[in-house]
Design an enzyme around this catalytic site. Structure first.
Site, PDB file in Angstrom:
ATOM      1  N   LYS A 186       0.853  -1.191   0.000  1.00  0.00           N
ATOM      2  CA  LYS A 186       0.000   0.000   0.000  1.00  0.00           C
ATOM      3  C   LYS A 186       0.890   1.243   0.000  1.00  0.00           C
ATOM      4  O   LYS A 186       1.837   1.326   0.786  1.00  0.00           O
ATOM      5  CB  LYS A 186      -0.894  -0.035   1.240  1.00  0.00           C
ATOM      6  CG  LYS A 186      -2.130   0.809   1.141  1.00  0.00           C
ATOM      7  CD  LYS A 186      -3.166   0.355   2.149  1.00  0.00           C
ATOM      8  CE  LYS A 186      -4.396   1.212   2.114  1.00  0.00           C
ATOM      9  NZ  LYS A 186      -5.503   0.650   2.888  1.00  0.00           N
TER      10      LYS A 186
ATOM     11  N   GLU B 260     -19.736  -5.348   9.719  1.00  0.00           N
ATOM     12  CA  GLU B 260     -20.664  -4.596  10.578  1.00  0.00           C
ATOM     13  C   GLU B 260     -21.763  -5.484  11.140  1.00  0.00           C
ATOM     14  O   GLU B 260     -22.209  -5.295  12.276  1.00  0.00           O
ATOM     15  CB  GLU B 260     -21.271  -3.426   9.802  1.00  0.00           C
ATOM     16  CG  GLU B 260     -20.295  -2.280   9.523  1.00  0.00           C
ATOM     17  CD  GLU B 260     -19.351  -2.531   8.355  1.00  0.00           C
ATOM     18  OE1 GLU B 260     -19.504  -3.558   7.652  1.00  0.00           O
ATOM     19  OE2 GLU B 260     -18.448  -1.700   8.132  1.00  0.00           O
TER      20      GLU B 260
ATOM     21  N   ARG C 151     -25.975  -1.748   6.958  1.00  0.00           N
ATOM     22  CA  ARG C 151     -25.767  -3.152   6.655  1.00  0.00           C
ATOM     23  C   ARG C 151     -26.289  -4.075   7.739  1.00  0.00           C
ATOM     24  O   ARG C 151     -26.575  -5.232   7.478  1.00  0.00           O
ATOM     25  CB  ARG C 151     -24.261  -3.430   6.555  1.00  0.00           C
ATOM     26  CG  ARG C 151     -23.646  -2.934   5.340  1.00  0.00           C
ATOM     27  CD  ARG C 151     -22.667  -3.943   4.849  1.00  0.00           C
ATOM     28  NE  ARG C 151     -22.432  -3.682   3.455  1.00  0.00           N
ATOM     29  CZ  ARG C 151     -21.381  -4.123   2.803  1.00  0.00           C
ATOM     30  NH1 ARG C 151     -20.486  -4.850   3.427  1.00  0.00           N
ATOM     31  NH2 ARG C 151     -21.248  -3.866   1.538  1.00  0.00           N
TER      32      ARG C 151
HETATM   33  C1  LIG Z   1     -18.967  -1.911   4.620  1.00  0.00           C
HETATM   34  C2  LIG Z   1     -17.772  -1.010   4.741  1.00  0.00           C
HETATM   35  N1  LIG Z   1     -17.201  -0.821   5.946  1.00  0.00           N
HETATM   36  C3  LIG Z   1     -16.120  -0.019   6.051  1.00  0.00           C
HETATM   37  C4  LIG Z   1     -15.607   0.621   4.967  1.00  0.00           C
HETATM   38  C5  LIG Z   1     -14.464   1.606   5.120  1.00  0.00           C
HETATM   39  N2  LIG Z   1     -13.282   1.177   4.350  1.00  0.00           N
HETATM   40  C6  LIG Z   1     -12.983   1.693   3.164  1.00  0.00           C
HETATM   41  S1  LIG Z   1     -11.620   1.032   2.477  1.00  0.00           S
HETATM   42  C7  LIG Z   1     -11.366   0.058   3.836  1.00  0.00           C
HETATM   43  C8  LIG Z   1     -10.177  -0.842   3.887  1.00  0.00           C
HETATM   44  C9  LIG Z   1     -10.146  -1.710   2.684  1.00  0.00           C
HETATM   45  O1  LIG Z   1      -9.018  -2.542   2.755  1.00  0.00           O
HETATM   46  P1  LIG Z   1      -8.659  -3.407   1.485  1.00  0.00           P
HETATM   47  O2  LIG Z   1      -9.880  -4.011   0.910  1.00  0.00           O
HETATM   48  O3  LIG Z   1      -7.574  -4.332   1.868  1.00  0.00           O
HETATM   49  O4  LIG Z   1      -8.148  -2.352   0.428  1.00  0.00           O
HETATM   50  P2  LIG Z   1      -6.823  -1.453   0.472  1.00  0.00           P
HETATM   51  O5  LIG Z   1      -7.271  -0.075   0.847  1.00  0.00           O
HETATM   52  O6  LIG Z   1      -5.882  -2.021   1.483  1.00  0.00           O
HETATM   53  O7  LIG Z   1      -6.275  -1.498  -0.898  1.00  0.00           O
HETATM   54  C10 LIG Z   1     -12.367   0.245   4.779  1.00  0.00           C
HETATM   55  C11 LIG Z   1     -12.444  -0.436   6.084  1.00  0.00           C
HETATM   56  C12 LIG Z   1     -16.257   0.396   3.733  1.00  0.00           C
HETATM   57  N3  LIG Z   1     -15.848   1.004   2.622  1.00  0.00           N
HETATM   58  N4  LIG Z   1     -17.309  -0.424   3.648  1.00  0.00           N
END
Ligand SMILES: Cc1ncc(C[n+]2csc(CCOP(=O)(O)OP(=O)(O)O)c2C)c(N)n1
Length: 650
Positions: free
Chosen positions: A291, A377, A405
């Protein structure tokens, strides 16, 4: 060298990219340069607007490879969550839009159908892409269409239950489908849970470098693509399976596994994708990425690899340009720690958002009393029910938009059991640059129907502290405390309190009762002053607890000629709707007008811009109120309660 100079010197190749076909033609050397130019471009642009810089820096090669191997938009490329689709936007003709990324009328921070035929779904909530992909693959199989379906999903999003429901079905259906696991070991902070442990053990295994080399060698010496290529990869994988076992997990599900591949080695990713494309069944390509790759401030940012700076940041340091201010989140975080210091039964839960919701502060003070459940969630809500059944008082801190959700879990698992769980909803109401799917405008309506659930909407820091304490003191059912995004409003003391209701302003004339919900307290005061200039008296109240409707609010309503509610949530089923119903039930025959957010998809922009678009400024509300009350003067009618569902607008 500044980023601007860098872009000027090296942006030439990127300038020639108008669509995916342009990257298909490029040589390996050109692609290397292009990847560097894309990184420079991302840093230069996003540092001015804010946005998801870290995740996008990590998927440059992945996205290039996808567009070289597949043929978008005929082939369907899906990005789970969608926050990492900037590179995809850059490669699909939208470079020019980045100057106004996430700004009103500008490029969306997520995939957007209106922007491009290359964006099929409008996501932003995590863990949905595999389900979309499952359905798409089934549809194409049934219709006899030869199209590839590719879904990129992060290791963070993979902690969401929907992914596992989808994988189960994808495996059973057996349709051709490519799942790219973008494994950077992080959500915001390091991804947690059993799956994450599996993946990280794979990454940390001393044999890992060797694995990558072996895969690369195999690819380099194998001219064939398609099933034979897959078999080679498969054989390579089988060969190392004993050394690095976790991929067995995917194969046990019945989905072929390719990897791990170095996600920053374009050639390796491309080869793996070509093999997966031609396999003829569901395949997981496991790409290990970093990242924030290529940008030191992001790579070295321990908190979240510059996951998503909310505004402009300094390119040299990665630090936000705006002066720090006290946010609603900070007030909540501090007060929760103070409460937890006094009450050992208070524990915290976060769904992969420990820092953004502020609950990380409790985790630092009381390690072992905060549970990060991953992007889950629904699980968070029912796990909280379990904690409450076990004698604790959980505080579940989530963004308002994400609690939608878990409606069924809040309704049945928590509320029906009358369990003391407090849900703290940050970023409630109109949030701004993240656009329609991130608006926290549904909570008061959606959760307002849950029997026994109490909802508080504080107006400032003092009432947030107070209402949080009142919420965790409730021991016979769930509570919600909801507050908006951004800098906390200045404290607005009440003149007096009637039951739970704070009276903020009064006048000798009792023409209008203005019910200002939550952070609209200040707006209410300004409206009262403006309406007073027209000779009308306005009583401004903050109900503090909006559900159930306080009986004292009905008494106050009965003493005025007109009731006006203003809230930062959808009007259908909102506070105004609930008050109107309660007034009808109590036979309080005073007309009521409800101002709020229409149940619609509102575009991205700043919070102030969107509120202004919706007529939710002091000036607009004062004009409305003056118009309504003066009409009552002009046409004196016997006040009657409005008919059920009486608003023309939703
Ligand atoms: C249902 C939900 N809960 C929380 C989030 C907040 N959120 C956005 S990106 C993220 C992390 C995503 O991690 P990953 O899928 O590994 O992608 P990366 O950013 O590491 O590339 C979170 C928790 C969301 N988008 N949707």
């Amino acid at each position: 060298m500044s980023v601007d100079e860098d872009t000027a010197n090296h942006g030439r190749l990127l300038g020639t990219v108008r669509g995916p076909q342009d990257v298909k033609r490029m040589s390996a050397e050109q692609l290397d340069i292009l990847a560097a130019e894309i990184r420079d471009f991302l840093i230069a642009k996003v540092s001015r607007t804010g946005g998801h810089v870290g995740p996008n820096l990590g998927v440059v090669e992945l996205t290039l490879a996808m567009h070289r191997v597949f043929d978008s938009p005929r082939d369907r490329l899906l990005f789970d969550t969608g926050h990492q689709a900037y590179v995809h936007k850059i490669l699909t003709g939208r470079q020019d839009g980045f100057d106004r990324l996430r700004q009103r009328g500008g490029l969306s921070g997520y995939p957007s159908q209106a922007e491009s035929e290359h964006d099929l779904v409008e996501n932003s909530h995590a863990s949905t892409a595999l389900s979309y992909a499952d359905g798409l693959a089934k549809a194409y199989a049934l219709r006899g269409e030869q199209r590839s379906v590719v879904a990129v999903v992060g290791d963070g999003a993979l902690t969401g239950g929907m992914c596992w429901e989808a994988l189960n079905n994808i495996a059973t259906a057996g349709n051709s489908l490519v799942i790219v696991v973008n494994d950077n070991g992080r959500s915001y902070s390091p991804t947690i849970g059993g799956l994450a442990d599996h993946l990280s053990s794979l990454r940390l295994n001393p044999g890992y470098e060797k694995v990558l080399d072996t895969v690369k060698d195999a690819l380099g010496s194998t001219p064939l693509v398609g099933r034979p290529m897959y078999e080679v990869l498969h054989a390579v994988k089988k060969g190392i399976k004993d050394a690095v076992a976790p991929q067995a997990m995917f194969e046990d599900l019945g989905i072929k596994y390719v990897g791990p591949v170095d996600g920053h080695d374009l050639e390796a990713v491309e080869s793996a994708l070509r093999a997966a494309k031609n396999f003829g069944g569901p395949v997981i390509v496991h790409a290990v990425t970093r990242k924030g790759y290529g940008y030191r401030p992001a790579e070295e940012d321990e908190a979240d690899c510059l996951h998503g700076p909310g505004g402009a940041f300094d390119v040299e340091t990665g630090k936000l340009v705006a002066a720090p201010s006290v946010k609603w989140t900070h007030v909540f975080a501090d007060e929760l720690v103070a409460i937890a210091d006094e009450r050992p039964d208070v524990v915290g839960i976060t769904a992969a958002m420990a820092e953004p919701t502020g609950i990380a502060k409790l985790a630092r003070k009381h390690p072992g009393r905060v549970y990060d459940v991953g992007i889950a969630e629904q699980h968070a809500a029912t796990s909280a029910a379990g904690l409450a059944l076990g004698g604790l008082h959980p505080v579940v801190a989530v963004y308002a938009t994400f609690l939608n959700r878990a409606f069924d879990q809040v309704l049945l698992d928590v509320a029906m059991h009358k369990l003391p769980v407090t849900f703290v909803l940050d970023r409630a109401g109109i949030t701004g640059p993240d656009g329609p799917s991130h608006y926290g405008i549904w909570d008061m309506a959606v959760f307002g129907v849950v029997p026994g659930l109490r909802i508080a909407a504080p107006r400032d820091a003092a009432t947030l502290r107070e209402e949080l304490r009142e919420a965790v003191a409730v021991d016979d059912g769930p509570t919600i405390v909801r507050f908006p995004t951004g800098t906390v409003a200045a404290d607005l003391p009440a003149l007096r309190r009637v039951g739970p209701v704070d009276v903020l302003a009064e006048s000798p004339r009792t023409d209008v009762l203005l019910v200002a919900v939550g952070s609209f307290g200040h707006l209410g005061m300004e409206v009262a002053a403006r309406v007073a200039e027209q000779g009308y008296g306005v009583t401004v109240v903050d109900p503090r607890w909006v559900r159930p409707v306080p009986a004292e609010l009905l008494e106050l309503a009965a003493g005025h000629r007109l009731v006006v509610t203003v809230e930062d949530g959808v009007r259908v089923g909102g506070v105004g709707d609930a008050l109107a119903q309660a007034m009808r039930d109590a036979d309080v025959r005073v007309p009521l007008r409800d101002l709020g957010v229409p149940a619609d998809w509102h575009p991205h922009g700043t919070r102030a811009q969107i509120l202004a678009d919706l007529g939710l400024t002091a000036q607009d509300v004062a004009r409305d109120v003056t118009g309504w009350i003066s009409r009552l003067d002009a046409e004196p009618v016997e006040p009657v309660s409005l008919p059920a569902g009486g608003s023309a607008q939703n």
